[in-house]
Design an enzyme around this catalytic site. Structure first.
Site, short mmCIF file in Angstrom:
data_model
loop_
_atom_site.label_atom_id
_atom_site.label_comp_id
_atom_site.label_asym_id
_atom_site.label_seq_id
_atom_site.Cartn_x
_atom_site.Cartn_y
_atom_site.Cartn_z
CB CYS A 175 46.29 64.27 23.49
SG CYS A 175 48.02 64.06 23.09
CG HIS A 176 42.87 63.87 25.25
ND1 HIS A 176 44.05 63.75 25.78
CD2 HIS A 176 42.30 62.56 25.06
CE1 HIS A 176 44.41 62.54 25.90
NE2 HIS A 176 43.37 61.76 25.27
#
Lengths: 192, 411
Positions: A156-157
């Site tokens: 995701c990040h």
């Protein structure tokens, strides 16, 4: 409010039991007593509504899971469900344990020794939820990206976790959580 | 009559842009209320209070309820057993429905006794009847949701009422069901509508209050307010009286919730719905019994349904059926007797509705049904033949004169 009540009252009522001053304190007392009981009663009555949104008995009853470790070969990982969340169980290889213990935790965002994160060095048990914003990191399957430190990588990040599940690089603020678990026998654990 | 709260700068700033404080001041504090209201005037505020409890408990119940035929019954049992205070929320909601009807029935009969439907309160009366109609629909829809035997067969019987409509009846029923029997699509839409209707009712209540505050409250004497000497401000006099009424209602309401939570319910509704077996005695909830008795009194399907709906619709015509200019039954010697007979008739219908449709019950049910409509048919004539007693000249006149005279005697 008590003031207007006294002045708005027509007829002989207010002076029937003493002077107007005494009557006003009596009315004030009645007003404050009524308000206090009303507010306290309402607050108490709200609690069942609020509490009904907390986990129910059947949800709490599902809060422990037993896992048989025997089929998990060295180097292999499995994911089990506990409280609706994935729990990563990795049967670590000697190299992975060495990699986790040969670094200085002081340089990490969330310093913690590998010895404090496991009960038996070869068994690593983690809540598989990225501490950044709740995604599930990759790294359970052999084909997954495992990040720069050979543990897990959150797509995701971009948080990188090492072979002890500690955050080493990326936005996540903390290490992957270790759930409370106990070894029921050499090859069975009970999570929760 | 400007808001004294406007001394506060922030209050004034808001009030200049959106006059909420002025509105509150006018309608909840200054609102000139007849000084002779008796306790029968408490039931409007009680109805509002119960409705707020129903909406609150309903929202929290909906958080744990599953509108699916395979899960509805279990999800209600889960609310009872597992959800924190779920039993309390459900029993408050179940018994709240009964309390709501009890309070609203008294509110309606108050209106019948004191002529609250007469000029200029016809629209106020109509809005009230629309609220009553929505309440009945909401209660019926809600009763289906636990998906017990009574839920299922109640839904079947009530939706089948529409099959009495000539030509399109069966198509309408199929449309209501979303299928060829009461099933999952029915349950799903009933849940959606059961959640929607209370908010429609809430809006209607505001229109009801708007109309009320335009024409102002009636009073037990049924005469118009002649001036400020006949009224007292709503606050603190009626805020505190309404609170006292709420306290008394809560004693009754919570007695049932805590000590007899299933008093108004049917044991059969704790058996999961079975589309293959009808329970031996299908009985609606107590608040529908008089209407149910009227339905069963008629041996013809279509006419029975028409008569049942007519028993409520006739109330819309009441402002014109009652030709007497005198509002309060206190000054109408004949109407006063008829009012009590009508009340007894409704209770008889309620009793008959709970009994099996056989033998003497059918006969009594038919007589009571005929009397129900005869009452309304006779009202226009009564207005012409009845000689009302003389009305007092104002609300305060008899009190001030009589009261002053007595005070003099004592002195």
């Amino acid at each position: 409010m008590a003031h207007s009540a006294t002045t708005a009252h027509g007829g002989p009522g207010p002076t029937a039991h003493g002077g107007p001053g005494e009557d006003r304190t009596r009315r004030d007392f009645l007003l404050y007593a009524t308000s206090a009981v009303g507010v306290a009663g309402t607050a108490l009555a709200l609690w069942p509504f609020i509490d009904s949104m907390n986990p129910a008995a059947d949800v709490l009853a599902l809060s422990s899971s037993e896992v048989d470790l025997a089929p998990i070969a060295e180097g292999q990982s499995v994911t089990v469900t506990w409280r609706g969340k994935p729990v990563f169980i990795r049967h670590r290889t000697a190299e992975e344990i060495k990699a986790a213990r040969d670094v200085n935790p002081g340089e990490m965002p969330d310093p913690q020794k590998d010895e404090d994160r496991v009960q038996k060095p070869e068994w690593l048990v983690l809540v598989g939820v990225c501490t950044h914003l709740g995604c599930i990191p990759l790294g359970q399957k052999p084909t997954d990206m495992k990040g720069q430190f050979g543990g897990w990588f959150c797509p995701c990040h971009g948080s990188h976790y090492d072979t002890s599940g500690r955050i080493r690089l990326g936005p996540a603020p903390a290490n992957l959580a270790v759930p409370s678990y106990t070894f029921q026998s050499d090859t069975t654990i009970r999570i929760g | 009559m400007s808001a004294p709260a406007s001394r506060n700068k922030l209050v004034k700033w808001i009030d200049d842009r959106l006059p909420v404080f002025t509105l509150m001041q006018h309608s909840a504090i200054d609102y000139p209320t007849p000084k002779n209201l008796n306790y029968w005037w408490n039931f409007g505020s009680l109805a509002l209070f119960v409705m707020i409890i129903m909406i609150l408990t309903g929202i929290f119940l909906a958080m744990n309820y599953t509108p699916h035929t395979a899960h509805a019954f279990e999800s209600v049992e889960r609310i009872m057993r597992d959800v924190n205070y779920g039993w309390l929320l459900r029993y408050l909601h179940m018994n709240g429905a009964s309390m709501f009807f009890l309070v609203v029935f008294i509110h309606i009969f108050r209106g019948l006794y004191y002529g609250s439907y007469k000029n200029p309160r016809e629209i106020l009366w109509w809005i009230g009847l629309l609220i009553f109609f929505s309440m009945m629909a909401t209660a019926f829809l809600g009763y289906v949701l636990p998906w017990g035997q009574m839920s299922f067969w109640g839904a079947t019987v009530i939706t089948n009422l529409f099959s009495a409509i000539p030509v399109v009846g069966q198509s309408i029923v199929t449309w209501l069901w979303g299928g060829f029997s009461v099933d999952n699509p029915t349950l799903n839409r009933f849940f959606a509508l059961h959640y929607l209707l209370p908010f429609v009712m809430f809006a209607l209540v505001f229109i009801h209050l708007w109309a009320l505050h335009t024409v102002k409250s009636g009073n037990p004497l049924g005469i118009d307010v002649k001036g400020p000497q006949d009224t007292i401000p709503f606050h603190p006099y009626f805020t505190i009286k309404d609170l006292y009424g709420i306290g008394l209602l809560l004693i009754v309401y919570l007695y049932f919730v805590f000590y007899a939570p299933n008093f108004f319910g049917e044991p059969d509704n704790y058996i999961p719905a079975n589309p293959m077996v009808t329970p031996p005695h299908i009985v609606p909830e107590w608040y529908f019994l008089p209407f149910y008795a009227i339905l069963r009194a008629v041996p013809d399907k279509l006419f029975g349904v028409i008569l049942m709906f007519a028993s409520i619709l006739v109330l819309f015509l009441l402002p014109w059926l009652d030709t007497s200019k005198v509002r309060s039954a206190r000054f109408r010697p004949i109407y006063k007797q008829l009012f009590w007979l009508f009340l007894i008739d409704c209770l008889v219908l309620g009793y008959i509705g709970a009994k099996p449709p056989e033998g003497g019950y059918v006969l009594v049910g038919r007589i009571a049904t005929i009397y129900y409509f005869a009452h309304f048919a006779f009202l226009p004539i009564l207005g012409w033949i009845e000689r009302p007693r003389p009305l007092p000249e104002s609300i305060s006149a008899p009190v001030i004169k009589g009261g002053a005279a007595k005070m003099m005697e004592k002195a």
